[in-house]
Design a protein around this motif. Structure first.
Motif: not given
Length: 410
Positions: A405-408, A373-374, A95-96, A376-380
């Motif tokens: 979708g998040l990667l794109e 996000e992947i 992210g950074l 904390a949200s998707v896999f979780a």
């Protein structure tokens, strides 16, 4: 006045003797996670003093709580401020770096890359460029209640998936309210299952940024773990709500669960929660191949720092071969390649040795910008849905679409 001149001349002589003129000696601001500096005698201070004496540079060490570090770094660095060198949870690197806030140290790293374990080194890489070097590493292993295992008639800790499942079922007793394994829900469970995905030959996101979580090896791993709860009832109902490590560890500490998959951070919690607990630590049971998810902290430099060479020199100093002894003082695992020798492993406390023994099988989570996000949200959400009865294939197919979708997303 004459005395001050003599002192100044002496300092200049020392600096010049190191190959630096006073004008070339830099002041470096460094942010570290607060647990590394619990007091004035923390081991890192001694290393900083040695670095200053060797190089002539000065380091201002500032401690930041873990929960505040990522946000504070984004705010400070985005405004052109912040530290020259910073400690980063390995999950924050992408992210950074994607935001252009970290210095590209690829060329500086190439000559020394072999000094580091491959997994931890990869955790500092984003889009084929190196942005951080590993300060320390950790991974997850299998903690076993020795008494519960023996009472179940099992002579040794499980070393493969079949033995793991059999032991979990054997230690489960509804009348006594005991279970074979403690597991987490949501993000905690997702973190625990990554190792099993890789062990089954599955992939999460490949180096080209393509997700593979709807494929058979990944689905099988998720299904294997979820059925320990949904079918075998070998996990306590707390698996549905365990959202932090304290809640994951609680059944094991209470001797209501015979096994737990966790990291070296659990050792202090177990000692505090149940000093009389008789347990042992073992490498993770192996599936198709060994694998264990790694964590830990990296060191990175600020993009556009006025002291890029001095900053990298500090990073190399703290993460290189000297880190073996430095991390030993903290009872943590060095990410240096030399930390994996039999001699170095034997020098560790007994309960840390299994973690380092499986270090070669350590794998970093995908270093992609939306990973937080992947995870904390998707896999979780996918894990939560499967332990509540949704077929693993359906859940992971939806997860694959969401990850793509998040990667794109631009």
């Amino acid at each position: 006045m004459r005395s001050n001149l003599k002192i100044g001349a002496a300092i200049s002589a020392v600096v010049l003797g190191l190959g630096l003129s006073p004008a070339l000696a830099d002041n470096i601001v460094m942010w570290v996670n607060a647990p590394l500096v619990p007091g004035p005698n923390a081991p890192i201070y001694e290393e900083i003093k040695a670095f200053e004496a060797k190089t002539g540079h000065k380091v201002e060490l500032q401690a930041v709580p873990h929960m505040e570090m990522e946000r504070n770094l984004f705010v400070a660095l985005s405004g052109g401020a912040g530290p020259d060198v910073m400690a980063l949870d390995i999950a924050w690197v992408a992210g950074l770096a994607d935001a252009g806030l970290l210095a590209d140290i690829t060329d500086k790293t190439k000559p020394i890359a072999e000094q580091y374990q491959p997994g931890p080194l990869a955790s500092g890489r984003f889009q084929e460029k190196q942005y951080a070097l590993p300060l320390y590493t950790n991974n997850v292993a299998l903690f076993v209640n020795d008494r519960m295992l023996a009472d179940a008639g099992i002579a040794k800790a499980p070393s493969n998936w079949k033995e793991f499942r059999d032991a979990a079922i054997a230690m489960t007793n509804k009348e006594k309210d005991t279970y074979g394994a403690s597991f987490g829900g949501s993000r905690m469970g997702a973190f625990q299952l990554y190792s099993f995905i890789w062990q089954n030959g599955g992939e999460i996101i490949d180096e080209k940024g393509v997700p593979h979580v709807a494929e058979a090896p990944t689905v099988e791993a998720v299904d294997f773990l979820a059925k320990l709860y949904t079918q075998s009832q070998a996990m306590p109902k707390s698996v549905l709500t365990a959202g932090n490590w304290d809640e994951v560890h609680a059944p094991f500490i209470q001797e209501r669960a015979g096994m737990v998959v966790t990291g070296d951070w659990a050792l202090a919690a177990l000692a505090k929660g149940n000093p009389n607990l008789k347990f042992s630590v073992h490498p993770l049971p192996v599936g198709v191949k060994p694998a264990t998810v790694i964590g830990g902290y990296n060191l990175a430099a600020k993009a556009g720092s006025k002291s890029p060479d001095a900053s990298f020199a500090l990073i190399e100093w703290l993460t290189g071969p000297r880190s073996v002894e430095l991390m030993r003082k903290y009872e943590r695992l060095s990410a240096a390649a030399s930390a994996t020798t039999p001699e170095a492993i034997a020098a560790l406390p007994k309960q840390l040795q299994p973690f380092m023994a499986q270090a070669d099988a350590g794998r970093a989570r995908p270093v992609v910008a939306p990973w937080s996000e992947i995870h904390a949200s998707v896999f979780a959400n996918a894990w939560d849905s499967v332990i509540r009865g949704k077929p693993a294939q359906a859940a992971m197919t939806e997860a694959n679409t969401a990850i793509k979708g998040l990667l794109e997303k631009k």
